[in-house]
Design a protein around this motif. Structure first.
Motif: not given
Ligand SMILES: [Zn+2]
Length: 267
Positions: A40, A43, A65, A68
């Protein structure tokens, strides 16, 4: 059979689009996103298989996501879907029309897909950063030049000349605008893109592509000014318009030019 082939090409296009997103991310950050495991961008958590399915993951995760909960850019599914649609259009317009299957026509298809991928990267990058990535445009131009040289070898001089002569003319025309306007109206990147477009489209499609780009650019620019989103002097990237013009000319150029010539004869 054709339906299966179309579905297969659509899925192939989605995966190609997913890869293009990686390339764009890499161009933006210099970080390797494609090699090894994907993560990601926010994060940095490694993503699993189910987070990486084009479009479906985005829909399933509602654009956030899993780890996060930060928003995933709409760029990801949009690039995937556009690439898939362009792959399908190229297959149906460029490939099926010829009705004969040979290694040459297959290579032709790969070439058109490849250059389109480069154009999609340039579209997104220029739209976001007002900059045309040099590496990408040079690579695409070299591939396009090599592709055009086969027409010289196979003695199809008219196709070869059409590409090379229009590239020289458009390159010169754009370069003069760049020079005169001191990069205010057009950037040097746009001139390079104009050259690539000419090699890719040849004459007369390149004229239609440029005309459409200027026309669509003017209309969108006017709308943005009227909406108060831009001022007359604000910078608007021109690359995306050139690329929309390129795809218009590639897919519907023949019909539009014929229509235009027919109506011109009447008047
Ligand atoms: Zn995250």
């Amino acid at each position: 059979m054709l339906h299966f082939l179309n579905i297969f090409i659509f899925l192939l296009g989605l995966c190609a689009g997913s890869f293009l997103n990686c390339v764009i991310y890499r161009l933006e950050t210099g970080k390797d996103f494609c090699g090894g495991r994907s993560y990601c961008p926010q994060c940095k958590k490694q993503l699993g298989f189910f987070d990486l399915i084009p479009v479906l993951s985005f829909l399933f995760l509602k654009g956030k996501c899993r780890y996060c909960s930060q928003k995933i850019s709409l760029q990801y599914p949009l690039v995937e879907i556009s690439t898939a649609l362009i792959f399908l259009l190229i297959f149906n317009f460029q490939f099926l029309i010829s009705k004969q299957f040979s290694i040459f026509i297959f290579l032709n298809l790969i070439y058109y897909w490849l250059i389109s991928c480069f154009l999609i990267i340039i579209f997104v990058y220029d739209l976001k950063h007002y900059l045309i990535p040099t590496k990408i445009i040079y690579l695409a131009t070299i591939i396009s030049l090599i592709f055009n040289f086969q027409f010289l070898i196979s003695k199809q001089f008219s196709i070869f000349n059409s590409a090379i002569v229009s590239a020289a003319n458009v390159g010169l025309f754009f370069w003069l605008i760049v020079l005169f306007s001191k990069e205010q109206w057009l950037g040097l990147g746009d001139a390079k893109l104009g050259l690539l477009m000419s090699l890719f489209l040849g004459f007369p499609k390149i004229i239609l592509a440029l005309f459409s780009a200027f026309l669509i650019g003017a209309i969108i620019g006017l709308i943005l000014i009227l909406l108060g989103k831009k001022q007359l002097k604000s910078q608007v990237p021109f690359g995306p318009f050139l690329i929309v013009g390129t795809f218009l000319a590639l897919f519907w150029g023949k019909e539009i030019i014929e229509w235009y010539l027919n109506h011109l004869v009447i008047f």
